[in-house]
Every structure is written in structure tokens, then in C-alpha cells.
Design a protein around this motif. Structure first.
Motif, PDB file in Angstrom:
ATOM      1  N   TYR A  44     -12.014 -41.269 -17.692  1.00  0.00           N
ATOM      2  CA  TYR A  44     -11.258 -40.166 -17.094  1.00  0.00           C
ATOM      3  C   TYR A  44     -12.119 -39.417 -16.070  1.00  0.00           C
ATOM      4  O   TYR A  44     -11.669 -39.140 -14.959  1.00  0.00           O
ATOM      5  CB  TYR A  44     -10.780 -39.201 -18.178  1.00  0.00           C
ATOM      6  CG  TYR A  44     -10.262 -37.914 -17.617  1.00  0.00           C
ATOM      7  CD1 TYR A  44      -9.056 -37.868 -16.927  1.00  0.00           C
ATOM      8  CD2 TYR A  44     -10.982 -36.730 -17.750  1.00  0.00           C
ATOM      9  CE1 TYR A  44      -8.586 -36.688 -16.390  1.00  0.00           C
ATOM     10  CE2 TYR A  44     -10.519 -35.549 -17.221  1.00  0.00           C
ATOM     11  CZ  TYR A  44      -9.324 -35.527 -16.541  1.00  0.00           C
ATOM     12  OH  TYR A  44      -8.858 -34.369 -16.003  1.00  0.00           O
ATOM     13  N   MET A  49     -10.450 -37.535 -12.859  1.00  0.00           N
ATOM     14  CA  MET A  49     -10.692 -36.094 -12.838  1.00  0.00           C
ATOM     15  C   MET A  49     -10.504 -35.491 -11.455  1.00  0.00           C
ATOM     16  O   MET A  49      -9.936 -34.412 -11.315  1.00  0.00           O
ATOM     17  CB  MET A  49     -12.091 -35.785 -13.362  1.00  0.00           C
ATOM     18  CG  MET A  49     -12.336 -34.337 -13.598  1.00  0.00           C
ATOM     19  SD  MET A  49     -13.899 -34.150 -14.443  1.00  0.00           S
ATOM     20  CE  MET A  49     -13.853 -32.434 -14.809  1.00  0.00           C
ATOM     21  N   ASN A  50     -10.963 -36.161 -10.422  1.00  0.00           N
ATOM     22  CA  ASN A  50     -10.845 -35.627  -9.068  1.00  0.00           C
ATOM     23  C   ASN A  50      -9.474 -35.895  -8.450  1.00  0.00           C
ATOM     24  O   ASN A  50      -9.094 -35.257  -7.477  1.00  0.00           O
ATOM     25  CB  ASN A  50     -11.937 -36.220  -8.177  1.00  0.00           C
ATOM     26  CG  ASN A  50     -13.307 -35.794  -8.643  1.00  0.00           C
ATOM     27  OD1 ASN A  50     -13.476 -34.709  -9.183  1.00  0.00           O
ATOM     28  ND2 ASN A  50     -14.288 -36.654  -8.453  1.00  0.00           N
ATOM     29  N   PRO A  53      -4.558 -32.804 -10.526  1.00  0.00           N
ATOM     30  CA  PRO A  53      -4.754 -31.364 -10.297  1.00  0.00           C
ATOM     31  C   PRO A  53      -5.516 -30.725 -11.463  1.00  0.00           C
ATOM     32  O   PRO A  53      -5.542 -31.246 -12.569  1.00  0.00           O
ATOM     33  CB  PRO A  53      -3.328 -30.810 -10.196  1.00  0.00           C
ATOM     34  CG  PRO A  53      -2.452 -31.843 -10.763  1.00  0.00           C
ATOM     35  CD  PRO A  53      -3.160 -33.145 -10.656  1.00  0.00           C
ATOM     36  N   GLU A  54      -6.116 -29.553 -11.180  1.00  0.00           N
ATOM     37  CA  GLU A  54      -6.969 -28.910 -12.188  1.00  0.00           C
ATOM     38  C   GLU A  54      -6.198 -28.482 -13.428  1.00  0.00           C
ATOM     39  O   GLU A  54      -6.739 -28.491 -14.527  1.00  0.00           O
ATOM     40  CB  GLU A  54      -7.674 -27.697 -11.577  1.00  0.00           C
ATOM     41  CG  GLU A  54      -8.798 -28.072 -10.657  1.00  0.00           C
ATOM     42  CD  GLU A  54      -9.584 -26.860 -10.216  1.00  0.00           C
ATOM     43  OE1 GLU A  54      -9.623 -25.875 -10.968  1.00  0.00           O
ATOM     44  OE2 GLU A  54     -10.148 -26.912  -9.123  1.00  0.00           O
ATOM     45  N   ASN A  55      -4.944 -28.094 -13.282  1.00  0.00           N
ATOM     46  CA  ASN A  55      -4.193 -27.659 -14.462  1.00  0.00           C
ATOM     47  C   ASN A  55      -3.830 -28.836 -15.378  1.00  0.00           C
ATOM     48  O   ASN A  55      -3.476 -28.637 -16.533  1.00  0.00           O
ATOM     49  CB  ASN A  55      -2.943 -26.879 -14.079  1.00  0.00           C
ATOM     50  CG  ASN A  55      -2.010 -27.684 -13.199  1.00  0.00           C
ATOM     51  OD1 ASN A  55      -2.319 -28.810 -12.807  1.00  0.00           O
ATOM     52  ND2 ASN A  55      -0.881 -27.085 -12.871  1.00  0.00           N
ATOM     53  N   ASN A  57      -6.020 -31.012 -16.325  1.00  0.00           N
ATOM     54  CA  ASN A  57      -7.196 -31.278 -17.152  1.00  0.00           C
ATOM     55  C   ASN A  57      -7.036 -30.743 -18.574  1.00  0.00           C
ATOM     56  O   ASN A  57      -7.605 -31.284 -19.511  1.00  0.00           O
ATOM     57  CB  ASN A  57      -8.452 -30.683 -16.515  1.00  0.00           C
ATOM     58  CG  ASN A  57      -8.847 -31.419 -15.266  1.00  0.00           C
ATOM     59  OD1 ASN A  57      -8.484 -32.575 -15.075  1.00  0.00           O
ATOM     60  ND2 ASN A  57      -9.581 -30.749 -14.395  1.00  0.00           N
ATOM     61  N   ASN A  58      -6.270 -29.668 -18.745  1.00  0.00           N
ATOM     62  CA  ASN A  58      -6.060 -29.106 -20.077  1.00  0.00           C
ATOM     63  C   ASN A  58      -5.229 -30.033 -20.960  1.00  0.00           C
ATOM     64  O   ASN A  58      -5.348 -30.000 -22.177  1.00  0.00           O
ATOM     65  CB  ASN A  58      -5.365 -27.750 -19.986  1.00  0.00           C
ATOM     66  CG  ASN A  58      -6.224 -26.722 -19.302  1.00  0.00           C
ATOM     67  OD1 ASN A  58      -7.440 -26.824 -19.309  1.00  0.00           O
ATOM     68  ND2 ASN A  58      -5.591 -25.728 -18.709  1.00  0.00           N
TER      69      ASN A  58
END
Length: 108
Positions: A44, A49-50, A53-55, A57-58
Motif C-alpha cells: 500500500y 498511498m500517493n 486521496p488523503e482521506n 488513508n483512514n
């Protein structure tokens, strides 16, 4: 060896074999689960990961955790089936769950 154990050598060995097998299989399953978790996390981080989107990741960690459990279940079943095909379990291991006793017969 204790004098009281001399007559129970065979069944006691089966019970000890069963205990060691269950402990070893549990340890094997935990190690496979941890390895699958690390490998999936590394995949991952390396590839997704890149991109995501950042949200997102949760939500990824629970998916990776469930995925590692599924992978470990599949690996455990494959290894256990190969082991069962090579070893006659009745000769070396005591059954963990014994069959139910038949109901008592009634007179009359």
C-alpha cells in the motif's frame, strides 16, 4: 518418568502431540497473519498511498487488516490440507472434540 505414568504412555503422547500441534498451528497462524499485514502495508505504501486521496488513508488500514486475515486463513488451510494428506492424524493426535454420547436407553 513417574510411576503413575507408566501405564498411560500411548494416550498421553497423543494428548501431548495434540497440544503441541495446536500451539504450533496457532503460532504459525499468528506469524502468517503478521507477515501478510506487513506485506500488504508495504504494498500500500509503495503503490497506493500517493495515488489515493488523503482521506482514504483512514479507511485503508481496516481493509488491509481484514485482507491479511483472509490471506492467513487461505495459507493456513492450504498448509493444513497438505499436512493432512501426508500424515495420518488418528495415529498421532487425540481428537479435540469427541462425538456426542448416545442417549441412554430407557427400560420400558
Amino acid at each position: 518418568m513417574f510411576p503413575q505414568d507408566q501405564g498411560r504412555k500411548g494416550p498421553m503422547n497423543k494428548k501431548l502431540n495434540t497440544l503441541f500441534f495446536v500451539l504450533g498451528a496457532t503460532l504459525f497462524n499468528i506469524i502468517v497473519t503478521l507477515l501478510a499485514l506487513v506485506v500488504l502495508l508495504l504494498l500500500y505504501v509503495r503503490f497506493l498511498m500517493n495515488v489515493l486521496p488523503e482521506n482514504a488513508n483512514n479507511l485503508v488500514f481496516p481493509v488491509i487488516l481484514i485482507g491479511s486475515i483472509v490471506v492467513s486463513f487461505i495459507v493456513y488451510r492450504v498448509v493444513l490440507n497438505k499436512l493432512i494428506s501426508k500424515i495420518k492424524f488418528e495415529d498421532y493426535f487425540d481428537p479435540i472434540i469427541k462425538g456426542r454420547r448416545p442417549p441412554p436407553k430407557r427400560n420400558g
